[in-house]
Motif scaffolding. Sequence first.
Motif, PDB file in Angstrom:
ATOM      1  N   ILE A  98       0.863  -1.175   0.000  1.00  0.00           N
ATOM      2  CA  ILE A  98       0.000   0.000   0.000  1.00  0.00           C
ATOM      3  C   ILE A  98       0.903   1.230   0.000  1.00  0.00           C
ATOM      4  O   ILE A  98       1.685   1.434   0.931  1.00  0.00           O
ATOM      5  CB  ILE A  98      -0.929   0.014   1.229  1.00  0.00           C
ATOM      6  CG1 ILE A  98      -1.789  -1.257   1.264  1.00  0.00           C
ATOM      7  CG2 ILE A  98      -1.802   1.260   1.223  1.00  0.00           C
ATOM      8  CD1 ILE A  98      -2.620  -1.403   2.526  1.00  0.00           C
ATOM      9  N   HIS A  99       0.818   2.032  -1.064  1.00  0.00           N
ATOM     10  CA  HIS A  99       1.662   3.213  -1.205  1.00  0.00           C
ATOM     11  C   HIS A  99       0.791   4.462  -1.188  1.00  0.00           C
ATOM     12  O   HIS A  99      -0.191   4.543  -1.942  1.00  0.00           O
ATOM     13  CB  HIS A  99       2.449   3.158  -2.516  1.00  0.00           C
ATOM     14  CG  HIS A  99       3.430   2.034  -2.584  1.00  0.00           C
ATOM     15  ND1 HIS A  99       4.368   1.910  -3.601  1.00  0.00           N
ATOM     16  CD2 HIS A  99       3.649   0.976  -1.767  1.00  0.00           C
ATOM     17  CE1 HIS A  99       5.093   0.821  -3.407  1.00  0.00           C
ATOM     18  NE2 HIS A  99       4.672   0.240  -2.297  1.00  0.00           N
ATOM     19  N   VAL A 100       1.163   5.419  -0.350  1.00  0.00           N
ATOM     20  CA  VAL A 100       0.377   6.642  -0.169  1.00  0.00           C
ATOM     21  C   VAL A 100       1.181   7.815  -0.700  1.00  0.00           C
ATOM     22  O   VAL A 100       2.282   8.097  -0.225  1.00  0.00           O
ATOM     23  CB  VAL A 100       0.032   6.854   1.321  1.00  0.00           C
ATOM     24  CG1 VAL A 100      -0.849   8.091   1.482  1.00  0.00           C
ATOM     25  CG2 VAL A 100      -0.673   5.621   1.887  1.00  0.00           C
ATOM     26  N   LEU A 143      -2.609   4.994  -3.501  1.00  0.00           N
ATOM     27  CA  LEU A 143      -3.483   6.118  -3.174  1.00  0.00           C
ATOM     28  C   LEU A 143      -2.788   7.412  -3.567  1.00  0.00           C
ATOM     29  O   LEU A 143      -1.726   7.735  -3.030  1.00  0.00           O
ATOM     30  CB  LEU A 143      -3.820   6.117  -1.682  1.00  0.00           C
ATOM     31  CG  LEU A 143      -4.475   4.835  -1.147  1.00  0.00           C
ATOM     32  CD1 LEU A 143      -4.688   4.940   0.360  1.00  0.00           C
ATOM     33  CD2 LEU A 143      -5.796   4.561  -1.850  1.00  0.00           C
ATOM     34  N   MET A 144      -3.359   8.140  -4.521  1.00  0.00           N
ATOM     35  CA  MET A 144      -2.764   9.379  -5.024  1.00  0.00           C
ATOM     36  C   MET A 144      -3.532  10.576  -4.502  1.00  0.00           C
ATOM     37  O   MET A 144      -4.761  10.667  -4.657  1.00  0.00           O
ATOM     38  CB  MET A 144      -2.781   9.393  -6.556  1.00  0.00           C
ATOM     39  CG  MET A 144      -1.993  10.537  -7.161  1.00  0.00           C
ATOM     40  SD  MET A 144      -2.360  10.792  -8.918  1.00  0.00           S
ATOM     41  CE  MET A 144      -3.845  11.783  -8.810  1.00  0.00           C
ATOM     42  N   ALA A 165       6.269   8.124  -3.986  1.00  0.00           N
ATOM     43  CA  ALA A 165       6.032   6.859  -3.280  1.00  0.00           C
ATOM     44  C   ALA A 165       5.609   5.745  -4.232  1.00  0.00           C
ATOM     45  O   ALA A 165       5.195   4.680  -3.785  1.00  0.00           O
ATOM     46  CB  ALA A 165       4.982   7.032  -2.185  1.00  0.00           C
ATOM     47  N   ARG A 166       5.678   5.995  -5.536  1.00  0.00           N
ATOM     48  CA  ARG A 166       5.481   4.984  -6.581  1.00  0.00           C
ATOM     49  C   ARG A 166       4.123   4.274  -6.467  1.00  0.00           C
ATOM     50  O   ARG A 166       4.038   3.050  -6.429  1.00  0.00           O
ATOM     51  CB  ARG A 166       6.625   3.973  -6.556  1.00  0.00           C
ATOM     52  CG  ARG A 166       8.001   4.624  -6.646  1.00  0.00           C
ATOM     53  CD  ARG A 166       9.079   3.632  -6.951  1.00  0.00           C
ATOM     54  NE  ARG A 166       9.311   2.662  -5.917  1.00  0.00           N
ATOM     55  CZ  ARG A 166      10.062   2.859  -4.839  1.00  0.00           C
ATOM     56  NH1 ARG A 166      10.654   4.022  -4.634  1.00  0.00           N
ATOM     57  NH2 ARG A 166      10.238   1.886  -3.954  1.00  0.00           N
ATOM     58  N   GLY A 181      -3.392  -2.981  -8.350  1.00  0.00           N
ATOM     59  CA  GLY A 181      -2.768  -4.092  -9.054  1.00  0.00           C
ATOM     60  C   GLY A 181      -1.446  -3.812  -9.717  1.00  0.00           C
ATOM     61  O   GLY A 181      -1.029  -4.558 -10.605  1.00  0.00           O
ATOM     62  N   GLY A 182      -0.735  -2.770  -9.309  1.00  0.00           N
ATOM     63  CA  GLY A 182       0.570  -2.490  -9.907  1.00  0.00           C
ATOM     64  C   GLY A 182       1.655  -3.395  -9.347  1.00  0.00           C
ATOM     65  O   GLY A 182       1.499  -4.029  -8.298  1.00  0.00           O
ATOM     66  N   GLY A 183       2.770  -3.468 -10.058  1.00  0.00           N
ATOM     67  CA  GLY A 183       3.872  -4.288  -9.556  1.00  0.00           C
ATOM     68  C   GLY A 183       5.041  -4.307 -10.511  1.00  0.00           C
ATOM     69  O   GLY A 183       4.967  -3.811 -11.640  1.00  0.00           O
TER      70      GLY A 183
END
Length: 270
Positions: free
Chosen positions: A165-167, A184-185, A175-176, A205-207
């Motif tokens: 989880i990237h905020v 979360l953008m 924070a990519r 679903g990124g990776g």
Amino acid sequence: RLKFLMADWGPERFRTEVEKYLGFALPDGPSPPPSAAAHRDHVGVFEQRDGCMYVGFAPRAGRIAGRQLRKVADLADEFGAGRIRTTTQQKMVVLDVPPRRVDGLVAGLADEDLQVRPSPFRAGLMACTGIEFCKLAITETKGRAIWLARELEERLPAFDEQIRIHVNGCPNSCARFQVADIGLMGAVLPRPDGTRSEAFLVHLGGGLGRNGGFARKAKGIRIFADEAADYVETLLKRYRSRRNGASSFQEFIHSLSDEELADFARWEPR
């Protein structure tokens, strides 16, 4: 930023300009094989080639206080050879620890709330600097991310899968958020009473690595920042009930059609 230049020029022109500066043509070669461990966070205890161990730990959302850093330095001297590394996932690593001394180091780090065996939510959490220290940010991130992880730990104590989880406090992706399971953008949205509040757009679903790719934007989904814990909890519960054999959150998201993704990501505030 280089990303804007690349978006403007494209890779072919970028390569041409680089070759002009170099004075020779760059040779073509085979594409590198996808990494099977692209998301290594180095959190935990692992063996080095020389038989010593390295011990990785997770600060909360990448934030660590000065007193904690001094303690980490002392522990690295006491239990290792004084060598410390930071990682691209906002984690830290103490190197050169003899196997018999690992438990003492782990306990010393835990005393400072620096967890070597954190929950999946803390282990997979990243956050940019946010509005507290960045003039480009439009939302608070570090404190929000720490709150989010704590809420999820309390609400979903049995969740035991890796989840990233990237905020991010703005579209610039420090924070990519595009390569997170749940990105979360930061945004600002109006409330029904006309006031404006911090909010997030959602990417799923990124990776990186073997099945990598940018996250899919959940079109039309905008959540207020104070709803983030409710929303992410809802997503993870839906995932666990609908996964249909998927081995990971990312694999599950990749299996969805656009219509199925819209249904999965829908939000109905409580």
